[in-house]
Scaffold this motif. Structure first.
Motif, PDB file in Angstrom:
ATOM      1  N   LEU A   1       0.815  -1.130   0.047  1.00 55.34           N
ATOM      2  CA  LEU A   1       0.268   0.071   0.103  1.00 55.34           C
ATOM      3  C   LEU A   1       0.749   1.357   0.174  1.00 55.34           C
ATOM      4  O   LEU A   1       0.700   2.245  -0.950  1.00 55.34           O
ATOM      5  N   PHE A   2       1.697   1.499   1.019  1.00 56.94           N
ATOM      6  CA  PHE A   2       2.493   2.646   0.990  1.00 56.94           C
ATOM      7  C   PHE A   2       3.239   2.834  -0.153  1.00 56.94           C
ATOM      8  O   PHE A   2       3.613   4.033  -0.821  1.00 56.94           O
ATOM      9  N   PRO A   3       4.283   1.807  -0.689  1.00 59.68           N
ATOM     10  CA  PRO A   3       4.747   2.058  -1.930  1.00 59.68           C
ATOM     11  C   PRO A   3       4.090   2.580  -3.017  1.00 59.68           C
ATOM     12  O   PRO A   3       4.473   3.381  -3.809  1.00 59.68           O
ATOM     13  N   PHE A   4       2.939   1.803  -3.194  1.00 58.36           N
ATOM     14  CA  PHE A   4       2.048   2.335  -4.393  1.00 58.36           C
ATOM     15  C   PHE A   4       1.521   3.801  -4.295  1.00 58.36           C
ATOM     16  O   PHE A   4       1.436   4.429  -5.221  1.00 58.36           O
ATOM     17  N   LEU A   5       1.083   4.174  -2.923  1.00 59.59           N
ATOM     18  CA  LEU A   5       0.480   5.405  -2.548  1.00 59.59           C
ATOM     19  C   LEU A   5       1.649   6.471  -2.831  1.00 59.59           C
ATOM     20  O   LEU A   5       1.501   7.599  -3.502  1.00 59.59           O
ATOM     21  N   VAL A   6       2.908   6.330  -2.515  1.00 60.01           N
ATOM     22  CA  VAL A   6       3.991   7.139  -2.934  1.00 60.01           C
ATOM     23  C   VAL A   6       4.223   7.137  -4.319  1.00 60.01           C
ATOM     24  O   VAL A   6       4.377   8.303  -4.801  1.00 60.01           O
ATOM     25  N   ILE A   7       4.153   6.144  -5.094  1.00 57.36           N
ATOM     26  CA  ILE A   7       4.515   6.407  -6.530  1.00 57.36           C
ATOM     27  C   ILE A   7       3.214   7.063  -7.132  1.00 57.36           C
ATOM     28  O   ILE A   7       3.547   7.688  -8.050  1.00 57.36           O
ATOM     29  N   MET A   8       1.971   6.796  -6.723  1.00 58.65           N
ATOM     30  CA  MET A   8       0.889   7.712  -7.332  1.00 58.65           C
ATOM     31  C   MET A   8       1.202   9.002  -6.929  1.00 58.65           C
ATOM     32  O   MET A   8       0.870   9.757  -7.835  1.00 58.65           O
ATOM     33  N   ALA A   9       1.372   9.381  -5.956  1.00 60.40           N
ATOM     34  CA  ALA A   9       1.402  10.738  -5.459  1.00 60.40           C
ATOM     35  C   ALA A   9       2.509  11.307  -6.197  1.00 60.40           C
ATOM     36  O   ALA A   9       2.289  12.588  -6.805  1.00 60.40           O
ATOM     37  N   ALA A  10       3.685  10.880  -6.344  1.00 69.02           N
ATOM     38  CA  ALA A  10       5.054  11.358  -7.093  1.00 69.02           C
ATOM     39  C   ALA A  10       4.549  11.572  -8.621  1.00 69.02           C
ATOM     40  O   ALA A  10       4.798  12.380  -9.327  1.00 69.02           O
ATOM     41  N   ALA A  11       3.875  10.550  -9.219  1.00 72.63           N
ATOM     42  CA  ALA A  11       3.433  10.609 -10.556  1.00 72.63           C
ATOM     43  C   ALA A  11       2.592  11.604 -10.827  1.00 72.63           C
ATOM     44  O   ALA A  11       2.579  12.256 -11.694  1.00 72.63           O
ATOM     45  N   GLU A  12       1.509  11.572  -9.971  1.00 77.07           N
ATOM     46  CA  GLU A  12       0.484  12.826  -9.959  1.00 77.07           C
ATOM     47  C   GLU A  12       0.960  14.160  -9.848  1.00 77.07           C
ATOM     48  O   GLU A  12       0.375  15.002 -10.522  1.00 77.07           O
ATOM     49  N   LEU A  13       2.310  14.531  -8.950  1.00 80.36           N
ATOM     50  CA  LEU A  13       2.611  15.727  -9.056  1.00 80.36           C
ATOM     51  C   LEU A  13       2.906  16.648 -10.399  1.00 80.36           C
ATOM     52  O   LEU A  13       2.435  17.662 -10.466  1.00 80.36           O
ATOM     53  N   LEU A  14       3.390  15.640 -11.283  1.00 81.26           N
ATOM     54  CA  LEU A  14       3.692  16.318 -12.684  1.00 81.26           C
ATOM     55  C   LEU A  14       2.392  16.012 -13.374  1.00 81.26           C
ATOM     56  O   LEU A  14       1.994  16.782 -14.287  1.00 81.26           O
ATOM     57  N   GLY A  15       1.955  14.780 -13.430  1.00 78.82           N
ATOM     58  CA  GLY A  15       0.806  14.203 -14.392  1.00 78.82           C
ATOM     59  C   GLY A  15      -0.418  15.217 -14.353  1.00 78.82           C
ATOM     60  O   GLY A  15      -1.028  15.377 -15.233  1.00 78.82           O
ATOM     61  N   SER A  16      -0.512  15.615 -13.048  1.00 82.37           N
ATOM     62  CA  SER A  16      -1.976  16.325 -12.832  1.00 82.37           C
ATOM     63  C   SER A  16      -1.704  17.995 -13.548  1.00 82.37           C
ATOM     64  O   SER A  16      -2.756  18.387 -13.955  1.00 82.37           O
ATOM     65  N   GLU A  17      -0.438  18.299 -13.411  1.00 84.29           N
ATOM     66  CA  GLU A  17      -0.269  19.457 -14.167  1.00 84.29           C
ATOM     67  C   GLU A  17      -0.315  19.501 -15.589  1.00 84.29           C
ATOM     68  O   GLU A  17      -0.980  20.497 -16.143  1.00 84.29           O
ATOM     69  N   VAL A  18       0.064  18.342 -16.062  1.00 86.69           N
ATOM     70  CA  VAL A  18      -0.239  18.142 -17.619  1.00 86.69           C
ATOM     71  C   VAL A  18      -1.490  18.050 -17.745  1.00 86.69           C
ATOM     72  O   VAL A  18      -1.821  18.805 -19.010  1.00 86.69           O
TER      73      VAL A  18
ATOM     74  N   GLY B   1      10.572   5.629   5.312  1.00 85.97           N
ATOM     75  CA  GLY B   1      10.389   6.575   4.944  1.00 85.97           C
ATOM     76  C   GLY B   1      11.541   6.825   3.797  1.00 85.97           C
ATOM     77  O   GLY B   1      11.262   7.159   2.499  1.00 85.97           O
ATOM     78  N   VAL B   2      12.941   6.503   4.319  1.00 84.40           N
ATOM     79  CA  VAL B   2      14.050   6.721   3.220  1.00 84.40           C
ATOM     80  C   VAL B   2      13.886   5.507   2.105  1.00 84.40           C
ATOM     81  O   VAL B   2      14.396   5.598   1.219  1.00 84.40           O
ATOM     82  N   VAL B   3      13.399   4.302   2.806  1.00 82.75           N
ATOM     83  CA  VAL B   3      13.099   3.155   1.731  1.00 82.75           C
ATOM     84  C   VAL B   3      12.268   3.650   0.664  1.00 82.75           C
ATOM     85  O   VAL B   3      12.192   3.286  -0.551  1.00 82.75           O
ATOM     86  N   LEU B   4      11.269   4.457   0.885  1.00 82.05           N
ATOM     87  CA  LEU B   4      10.255   4.922   0.024  1.00 82.05           C
ATOM     88  C   LEU B   4      10.728   6.008  -1.137  1.00 82.05           C
ATOM     89  O   LEU B   4      10.038   6.410  -2.159  1.00 82.05           O
TER      90      LEU B   4
END
Length: 256
Positions: A64-81, A168-171
């Motif tokens: 769950l946490f790895p997936f949520l971190v990946i989604m958030a990081a991707a959406e930081l730029l993807g949502s702007e586009v 947190g560092v692992v993520l």
């Protein structure tokens, strides 16, 4: 730079997926503390509320946490586009490098916000079981949930804080990888799926023993293995810095 970073961090929390992620992280320990199959899964009969905090971390870090971190990081730029606001941002007197670094810092801070929500949720869910000293282990220290004898509340808190900070560092590399792929694909969905696929591929590469010590996925449980910090922590930081530099260079030259 600090103002831009805080601005990006604030924008991050406006994303629906991020708010839902924090909510899931908060309630996950409560769900696990009520699970009837704890003994079968973890060999555990709850002896302390501190163990509930660890349960939230262990369950969340499985996927769950790895997936949520990946989604958030991707959406930081993807949502702007997707919203068409990225080009407007680039028209302002703000260099691409500074904008990217602000997004990167926001992406790297998010795992700790997620883990803080899980920690707080674990404490609240653990209150009925008590947060004093107990005989046993937290689940993230020596001896796992069995422990090595009596554990004071202070020692339990120290073990859990250390484990959450390491988690947190692992993520971090996952966030940096997702941001790199977001620059490449300019799409939240594509970059998130590519990041998850990359992690799954790296998991399969454990079949090559010579590669295993250098794979990112080998150290996703580093928060449980302090003995592996000597190699694991530098390697995770190298992955994070490497992905971040590649993403920054690509973003600087990307036709947006």
């Amino acid at each position: 730079m600090l103002r831009v970073t805080l601005w990006e961090f604030g924008k991050l929390f406006l994303l629906r997926s991020v708010r839902l992620g924090l909510l899931f992280a908060l309630i996950l320990p409560l769900v696990w503390s009520l699970a009837p199959g704890l003994k079968e899964v973890y060999g555990l009969v709850l002896a302390s509320g501190w163990q509930v905090v660890a349960l939230g971390l262990l369950a969340g870090m499985e996927f769950l946490f790895p997936f949520l971190v990946i989604m958030a990081a991707a959406e930081l730029l993807g949502s702007e586009v997707a919203q068409g606001t990225l080009k407007t941002l680039l028209l302002r007197p703000l260099s691409r490098t500074r904008l990217f670094l602000a997004k990167l810092w926001a992406a790297l801070l998010y795992p700790f916000a997620l883990l803080l929500a899980s920690f707080v949720g674990g404490l609240l869910a653990g209150l009925p079981h008590g947060l004093s000293g107990f005989y046993g282990g937290t689940g993230v220290g020596e001896g796992g949930f069995v422990g090595t004898g009596y554990l004071t509340a202070g020692e339990a808190l120290k073990e859990l804080v250390r484990a959450h900070l390491l988690a947190g560092v692992v993520l971090w590399p996952l966030a940096a990888l997702a941001l790199l792929l977001a620059v490449a694909f300019l799409s939240t969905t594509a970059s998130a799926l590519a990041s998850v696929a990359g992690l799954l591929l790296m998991r399969l590469l454990v079949a090559f023993p010579a590669l295993k010590p250098f794979l990112l996925t080998t150290y996703l449980d580093l928060y449980l293995r302090p003995s592996a910090l000597g190699l694991g922590l530098p390697l995770l930081l190298i992955y994070t810095v490497g992905f971040s530099i590649l993403a920054a260079l690509y973003f600087e030259r990307k036709d947006l």
